[in-house]
Design an enzyme around this catalytic site. Structure first.
Site, short mmCIF file in Angstrom:
data_model
loop_
_atom_site.label_atom_id
_atom_site.label_comp_id
_atom_site.label_asym_id
_atom_site.label_seq_id
_atom_site.Cartn_x
_atom_site.Cartn_y
_atom_site.Cartn_z
N ARG A 59 0.82 -1.22 0.00
CA ARG A 59 0.00 0.00 0.00
C ARG A 59 0.85 1.26 0.00
O ARG A 59 0.39 2.32 -0.46
CB ARG A 59 -1.00 -0.03 1.16
CG ARG A 59 -2.12 -1.05 0.95
CD ARG A 59 -3.12 -1.04 2.09
NE ARG A 59 -2.52 -1.47 3.34
CZ ARG A 59 -2.35 -2.75 3.70
NH1 ARG A 59 -2.73 -3.72 2.90
NH2 ARG A 59 -1.80 -3.06 4.85
N GLU A 96 4.35 -9.74 14.41
CA GLU A 96 3.72 -10.22 15.63
C GLU A 96 4.08 -11.70 15.87
O GLU A 96 4.42 -12.09 16.98
CB GLU A 96 2.20 -10.07 15.49
CG GLU A 96 1.57 -9.51 16.73
CD GLU A 96 0.11 -9.20 16.49
OE1 GLU A 96 -0.26 -8.85 15.36
OE2 GLU A 96 -0.66 -9.33 17.47
P1 AMP Z 1 4.54 -2.59 11.43
O1 AMP Z 1 5.79 -3.18 10.88
O2 AMP Z 1 3.98 -3.34 12.58
O3 AMP Z 1 4.69 -1.10 11.72
O4 AMP Z 1 3.42 -2.74 10.32
C1 AMP Z 1 3.30 -1.86 9.28
C2 AMP Z 1 2.92 -2.53 8.00
O5 AMP Z 1 1.86 -3.47 8.17
C3 AMP Z 1 2.40 -1.49 7.03
O6 AMP Z 1 2.97 -1.78 5.76
C4 AMP Z 1 0.90 -1.64 7.04
O7 AMP Z 1 0.40 -1.62 5.74
C5 AMP Z 1 0.63 -2.98 7.70
N1 AMP Z 1 -0.26 -2.89 8.87
C6 AMP Z 1 0.07 -3.16 10.16
N2 AMP Z 1 -0.97 -3.05 10.98
C7 AMP Z 1 -2.01 -2.66 10.20
C8 AMP Z 1 -3.40 -2.35 10.46
N3 AMP Z 1 -3.91 -2.41 11.70
N4 AMP Z 1 -4.17 -1.96 9.42
C9 AMP Z 1 -3.65 -1.89 8.17
N5 AMP Z 1 -2.37 -2.18 7.87
C10 AMP Z 1 -1.56 -2.56 8.86
#
Ligand code: AMP
Length: 175
Positions: A59, A96
């Protein structure tokens, strides 16, 4: 359309893609031309045509390529493992459950290039931290990180700040 109105179009989808996750669905914002244009302009206000715009699959690509095109800047994709055809560097990062890998082409930016890094959601920060690492390893200078939305309870900003205190992070909406 004002950016705040555009951001209101982001939709919460509970329990997607798995139980317990509140998914931030940007598709209603993207399908509204005025809203998409408003957020693209906001992202673009942090750069100029001398800045390379990097986006994270998938995205992040949508916004980063629109921003790059509006500025006349180059766009650089940061992709999931195994998708890039040329010589690449890889970074593993924690999810996670388990780990994932991001990659960038070794010659994606010239040495010392100013790079603006864009993704849609900043959650735990692992994805953006890995992307910064990749850009720096190929000689790029990450001047700013931008996210449409930040999930503050997951402390992603703090995680990135610990490793990269000099890189500013801006998100347009904090939830
Ligand atoms: P993180 O590495 O945990 O910061 O996750 C970020 C990536 O995961 C981004 O590329 C987001 O598109 C996706 N992502 C993580 N959590 C969500 C969420 N609650 N809703 C939509 N996309 C998420």
């Amino acid at each position: 359309m004002h950016i705040d109105q555009a951001l209101q179009l982001i939709r919460d989808v509970p329990n997607f893609p798995k139980p317990g996750i509140l998914f931030k669905d940007i598709t209603p914002l993207l399908s509204n031309g005025a809203a998409f244009n408003s957020v693209t302009k906001e992202f673009a206000s942090f750069a100029d045509s001398s800045t390379v715009i990097a986006g994270i699959e998938a995205r992040g690509f949508i916004f980063a390529s629109a921003v790059a095109n509006s500025l006349g800047s180059g766009f650089v994709p940061i992709r999931k493992a195994g998708k890039l055809p040329h010589e690449s560097v890889s970074a593993k990062y924690g999810l996670e459950y388990g780990v994932d890998t991001l990659e960038i082409h070794k010659d994606a930016v010239s040495h010392g290039a100013k790079v603006l890094l864009i993704d849609d959601v900043l959650a735990t920060g692992g994805t953006i931290a890995a992307a910064i690492d990749l850009i720096q390893r190929i000689g790029g200078d990450v001047v700013h990180v931008l996210a449409l939305l930040e999930i503050s309870g997951l402390s992603g900003r703090q995680k990135i700040n610990e490793t990269y205190p000099q890189i500013p992070i801006t998100s347009f909406l904090v939830s």
